[in-house]
Design an enzyme around this catalytic site. Structure first.
Site, PDB file in Angstrom:
ATOM      1  N   ASN A  23       0.701  -1.070  -0.067  1.00  0.00           N
ATOM      2  CA  ASN A  23      -0.006   0.205   0.094  1.00  0.00           C
ATOM      3  C   ASN A  23       1.008   1.209   0.063  1.00  0.00           C
ATOM      4  O   ASN A  23       0.148   2.118  -0.201  1.00  0.00           O
ATOM      5  CB  ASN A  23      -0.945   0.234   1.095  1.00  0.00           C
ATOM      6  CG  ASN A  23      -2.131  -1.091   1.061  1.00  0.00           C
ATOM      7  OD1 ASN A  23      -2.073  -1.602  -0.248  1.00  0.00           O
ATOM      8  ND2 ASN A  23      -2.771  -1.482   2.185  1.00  0.00           N
ATOM      9  N   ARG A  92      -8.817  -2.061  -7.717  1.00  0.00           N
ATOM     10  CA  ARG A  92      -9.443  -1.047  -7.426  1.00  0.00           C
ATOM     11  C   ARG A  92      -8.852   0.131  -7.057  1.00  0.00           C
ATOM     12  O   ARG A  92      -9.233   1.338  -7.249  1.00  0.00           O
ATOM     13  CB  ARG A  92     -10.845  -1.358  -6.694  1.00  0.00           C
ATOM     14  CG  ARG A  92     -10.381  -1.341  -5.320  1.00  0.00           C
ATOM     15  CD  ARG A  92     -11.603  -0.921  -4.481  1.00  0.00           C
ATOM     16  NE  ARG A  92     -12.181   0.185  -4.582  1.00  0.00           N
ATOM     17  CZ  ARG A  92     -11.415   1.461  -4.247  1.00  0.00           C
ATOM     18  NH1 ARG A  92     -10.363   1.468  -3.482  1.00  0.00           N
ATOM     19  NH2 ARG A  92     -12.372   2.703  -4.387  1.00  0.00           N
ATOM     20  N   CYS A 116     -15.751  -3.768  -4.416  1.00  0.00           N
ATOM     21  CA  CYS A 116     -14.837  -4.874  -4.302  1.00  0.00           C
ATOM     22  C   CYS A 116     -15.196  -5.820  -3.354  1.00  0.00           C
ATOM     23  O   CYS A 116     -16.629  -5.853  -2.778  1.00  0.00           O
ATOM     24  CB  CYS A 116     -13.496  -4.467  -3.995  1.00  0.00           C
ATOM     25  SG  CYS A 116     -13.244  -4.188  -2.184  1.00  0.00           S
ATOM     26  N   PRO A 122     -16.924   3.686  -2.494  1.00  0.00           N
ATOM     27  CA  PRO A 122     -17.040   5.254  -2.955  1.00  0.00           C
ATOM     28  C   PRO A 122     -15.960   5.884  -3.106  1.00  0.00           C
ATOM     29  O   PRO A 122     -14.875   5.515  -2.308  1.00  0.00           O
ATOM     30  CB  PRO A 122     -18.102   5.609  -1.847  1.00  0.00           C
ATOM     31  CG  PRO A 122     -17.900   4.930  -0.842  1.00  0.00           C
ATOM     32  CD  PRO A 122     -17.502   3.480  -1.082  1.00  0.00           C
ATOM     33  N   LEU A 125     -15.145  11.334  -1.516  1.00  0.00           N
ATOM     34  CA  LEU A 125     -14.085  11.972  -0.977  1.00  0.00           C
ATOM     35  C   LEU A 125     -13.022  12.485  -2.079  1.00  0.00           C
ATOM     36  O   LEU A 125     -12.746  13.669  -2.092  1.00  0.00           O
ATOM     37  CB  LEU A 125     -13.568  11.453   0.130  1.00  0.00           C
ATOM     38  CG  LEU A 125     -14.670  11.273   1.359  1.00  0.00           C
ATOM     39  CD1 LEU A 125     -13.749  10.482   2.335  1.00  0.00           C
ATOM     40  CD2 LEU A 125     -15.144  12.203   1.805  1.00  0.00           C
ATOM     41  N   ARG A 398      -1.982 -11.180  -4.659  1.00  0.00           N
ATOM     42  CA  ARG A 398      -2.268  -9.650  -4.757  1.00  0.00           C
ATOM     43  C   ARG A 398      -1.220  -8.848  -3.690  1.00  0.00           C
ATOM     44  O   ARG A 398      -0.707  -7.689  -4.059  1.00  0.00           O
ATOM     45  CB  ARG A 398      -3.661  -9.097  -4.697  1.00  0.00           C
ATOM     46  CG  ARG A 398      -4.562  -9.376  -5.792  1.00  0.00           C
ATOM     47  CD  ARG A 398      -5.935  -8.708  -5.733  1.00  0.00           C
ATOM     48  NE  ARG A 398      -5.677  -7.502  -5.321  1.00  0.00           N
ATOM     49  CZ  ARG A 398      -6.247  -6.682  -4.233  1.00  0.00           C
ATOM     50  NH1 ARG A 398      -7.419  -7.293  -3.592  1.00  0.00           N
ATOM     51  NH2 ARG A 398      -6.127  -5.511  -3.885  1.00  0.00           N
TER      52      ARG A 398
HETATM   53  C1  EPZ Z   1      -6.634   1.848   1.750  1.00  0.00           C
HETATM   54  O1  EPZ Z   1      -7.443   1.638   0.996  1.00  0.00           O
HETATM   55  C2  EPZ Z   1      -5.690   0.450   1.690  1.00  0.00           C
HETATM   56  N1  EPZ Z   1      -5.447   0.226   0.276  1.00  0.00           N
HETATM   57  C3  EPZ Z   1      -6.629  -0.608   2.145  1.00  0.00           C
HETATM   58  O2  EPZ Z   1      -5.868  -1.837   2.073  1.00  0.00           O
HETATM   59  C4  EPZ Z   1      -6.870  -0.013   3.686  1.00  0.00           C
HETATM   60  O3  EPZ Z   1      -7.732  -1.183   4.294  1.00  0.00           O
HETATM   61  C5  EPZ Z   1      -7.550   1.236   3.752  1.00  0.00           C
HETATM   62  O4  EPZ Z   1      -6.681   2.212   3.191  1.00  0.00           O
HETATM   63  C6  EPZ Z   1      -7.662   1.557   5.056  1.00  0.00           C
HETATM   64  O5  EPZ Z   1      -6.609   1.742   5.876  1.00  0.00           O
HETATM   65  C7  EPZ Z   1      -4.332   0.777  -0.238  1.00  0.00           C
HETATM   66  O6  EPZ Z   1      -3.771   1.502   0.124  1.00  0.00           O
HETATM   67  C8  EPZ Z   1      -4.343   0.429  -1.802  1.00  0.00           C
HETATM   68  P1  EPZ Z   1      -9.876   4.572   2.479  1.00  0.00           P
HETATM   69  P2  EPZ Z   1      -8.812   3.114   0.729  1.00  0.00           P
HETATM   70  O7  EPZ Z   1     -10.211   5.539   1.337  1.00  0.00           O
HETATM   71  O8  EPZ Z   1      -7.822   4.068   0.215  1.00  0.00           O
HETATM   72  C9  EPZ Z   1     -14.751   5.089   2.868  1.00  0.00           C
HETATM   73  C10 EPZ Z   1      -5.429  -4.220   1.484  1.00  0.00           C
HETATM   74  O9  EPZ Z   1      -6.161  -5.046   1.836  1.00  0.00           O
HETATM   75  N2  EPZ Z   1     -14.472   5.973   1.625  1.00  0.00           N
HETATM   76  O10 EPZ Z   1      -9.050   5.028   3.771  1.00  0.00           O
HETATM   77  O11 EPZ Z   1      -9.656   2.534  -0.311  1.00  0.00           O
HETATM   78  C11 EPZ Z   1     -14.396   3.722   2.231  1.00  0.00           C
HETATM   79  O12 EPZ Z   1     -15.733   3.061   1.783  1.00  0.00           O
HETATM   80  C12 EPZ Z   1      -6.455  -2.984   1.345  1.00  0.00           C
HETATM   81  O13 EPZ Z   1      -4.284  -3.793   1.448  1.00  0.00           O
HETATM   82  C13 EPZ Z   1     -15.465   6.619   1.361  1.00  0.00           C
HETATM   83  O14 EPZ Z   1     -16.708   6.596   1.788  1.00  0.00           O
HETATM   84  O15 EPZ Z   1      -9.396   3.176   1.967  1.00  0.00           O
HETATM   85  C14 EPZ Z   1     -14.214   2.823   3.555  1.00  0.00           C
HETATM   86  O16 EPZ Z   1     -15.299   2.452   4.263  1.00  0.00           O
HETATM   87  C15 EPZ Z   1      -7.924  -3.096   1.719  1.00  0.00           C
HETATM   88  N3  EPZ Z   1     -15.569   7.556   0.397  1.00  0.00           N
HETATM   89  C16 EPZ Z   1     -13.388   3.892   4.384  1.00  0.00           C
HETATM   90  O17 EPZ Z   1     -13.667   5.321   3.734  1.00  0.00           O
HETATM   91  C17 EPZ Z   1     -14.278   7.721  -0.285  1.00  0.00           C
HETATM   92  O18 EPZ Z   1     -14.151   8.734  -1.094  1.00  0.00           O
HETATM   93  C18 EPZ Z   1     -11.821   3.752   4.176  1.00  0.00           C
HETATM   94  O19 EPZ Z   1     -11.476   3.924   3.105  1.00  0.00           O
HETATM   95  C19 EPZ Z   1     -13.172   6.925   0.178  1.00  0.00           C
HETATM   96  C20 EPZ Z   1     -13.227   6.200   0.924  1.00  0.00           C
END
Ligand code: EPZ
Length: 431
Positions: A23, A92, A116, A122, A125, A398
């Site tokens: 990540n 994604r 996913c 979403p 943000l 992955r």
């Molecule tokens: C990153 O995902 C990581 N992936 C995830 O790791 C990790 O679980 C996550 O951060 C939380 O730490 C990568 O870095 C590639 P978020 P990301 O935006 O960026 C909601 C793994 O297994 N949200 O912090 O997608 C979202 O739905 C993966 O390595 C919105 O609602 O996480 C989620 O519920 C899985 N709107 C929460 O926020 C948005 O525009 C956290 O999402 C963006 C996010």
């Protein structure tokens, strides 16, 4: 199709060198697109997600090479700004390329990343922030057409949730924008700081990463940079779980203890002894793990959602009943039905999972539902009596480099087998 076949009950011991952070390397590879000179990234793990990133960069017109754990990217001549649906669907998190393409070319076309295995993902943000920076976004038939007719302008953005991806996308868009951008309620994950370290080496001016306020002063261009990616804290947690659940004694090398404070606290609560040892951490497990009354996943530096599944496998065989509360993703528990095939006693109610520890799991056929859920099945298989056959292992590839090889070196009886062979031998009904 290949299965992972695990003969459980072997105590793990020895040393494992933890890979570079998936990540971290994904957004950093996207960031190389902003640079007009070649970049070299070290400690790059061999993962299918990294391969997908390199295919996206090549599609955008970059020249890329890989030598062992070193990857080179030259984006100097790159002028393409569209990522086709097929590549977007492969990973994604490729949404992070949006900021990089916009930052370099002022326009981008990507297909909506969609949901996913963890539920809807979403990107509201991300898009709201980009609009504040002068980006106009048209959505049509699942594609996002992004332009910046008056150029990218720095602005102040306040995130309603400290989204990792949104923080990264804003940083990438703001690096070459006009003026200053401030992100309030920014994500504080170590991977954000690692991205900023890389960008600053390439000439960016980013400050405050690791805190909830990040400042980016736009610069006219980025030169090349050489950077070594930080250690993968979630993979470290996974090997700790493998040692913990087998009563083992394992030294993890190349880890970064400050990134693992909440994870180490959870393993200590289960009765593991964790001691610094040279450049790494040694985990010595008790004969039987203790329950954790309540464990919650929250944004960093709290306990990470991605380490939840492997901890659940540990709690499944702990003494007593534990409660896990998942506060980040809506649909993180899909793997639990597969864990139950090995005899785990877990009740799920919305985001709360109640785990009644059992003295022994038993081997079974099961399938990965997602990356970290797949890792949890392997951890449970290591603890189970008898043979566990795990299908859909492409999820695991992955994020885990040579997972079965490194576990075997620690004494696990685990191997990859063709599906026909492994299911025939197991003599068990499918799935
Ligand atoms: C990153 O995902 C990581 N992936 C995830 O790791 C990790 O679980 C996550 O951060 C939380 O730490 C990568 O870095 C590639 P978020 P990301 O935006 O960026 C909601 C793994 O297994 N949200 O912090 O997608 C979202 O739905 C993966 O390595 C919105 O609602 O996480 C989620 O519920 C899985 N709107 C929460 O926020 C948005 O525009 C956290 O999402 C963006 C996010």
């Amino acid at each position: 199709m290949t299965d992972l076949v695990v003969e459980g009950g072997k105590r793990l011991h020895g040393t494992v060198a933890v890979q570079g952070a998936k990540n971290s390397v994904l957004p950093i590879l996207a960031a190389t697109f902003l640079c007009d000179k070649p970049c070299v990234i070290h400690n790059c793990p061999e993962l299918s997600d990294v391969e997908t990133c390199l295919r996206i960069l090549a599609h955008l017109g970059c020249s890329c090479f890989r030598e062992g754990d070193t990857v080179g990217v030259d984006a100097s001549g790159a002028e393409h700004y569209e990522i086709p649906e097929k590549l977007m669907r492969e990973m994604r998190s490729s949404v992070v390329f949006l900021g990089a393409i916009l930052g370099k070319l002022g326009r981008a076309v990507i297909s909506s990343p969609g949901g996913c295995e963890l539920g809807p993902r979403p990107i509201d943000l991300h898009l709201d922030a980009l609009k504040k920076m002068g980006v106009e976004i048209e959505e049509d038939h699942g594609y996002l057409y992004c332009t910046a007719p008056n150029g990218l302008k720095g602005n102040t953005v306040s995130l309603s949730f400290p989204s990792v991806g949104a923080t990264e996308n804003i940083m990438l868009t703001a690096t070459l924008a006009d003026g200053k951008t401030v992100i309030h309620n920014a994500a504080k994950e170590p991977e954000i700081s690692d991205l900023a370290d890389f960008l600053n080496k390439a000439g960016a001016r980013i400050y405050g990463c690791g805190s909830d306020t990040v400042e980016i002063y736009g610069v006219p261009r980025l030169h090349g940079a050489e950077h070594a990616v930080i250690s993968d804290r979630i993979v470290a947690a996974t090997y700790m779980a493998a040692a913990a659940v087998t009563g083992g004694d394992v030294l993890l090398e190349h880890v970064m203890p400050p990134h693992l404070i909440a994870v180490c606290a959870a393993f200590s609560d289960m009765g593991c002894k964790i001691t610094p040892d040279g450049k790494g951490l040694r985990l010595t497990a008790p004969t039987r793990l203790q329950r954790i009354p309540t464990l919650r996943s929250l944004a960093y530096p709290a306990f990470p959602t991605d380490a939840g599944p492997v901890i659940m496998s540990c709690l499944s065989v702990a003494k007593g009943t534990s409660c896990f509360v998942e506060n980040i993703f809506q649909n993180r528990y899909r793997y639990i039905d597969e864990l139950k095939r090995l005899g785990a006693k877990i009740k799920v109610e919305d985001r709360v999972a109640i785990v009644e520890g059992v003295s022994r799991l038993s081997g079974a056929c099961c399938e990965c539902t997602d990356l970290r859920g797949g890792a949890a099945l392997v951890i449970a298989g290591l603890a189970a009596e008898g043979q566990t056959v795990i299908g859909k292992t492409e999820h695991i590839c992955r994020g885990y480099e040579k997972f079965e090889k490194y576990l075997a070196r620690l004494g696990a009886d685990i191997s990859l087998k063709d599906q026909e062979e492994s299911r025939e031998n197991s003599g068990k009904a499918d799935g």
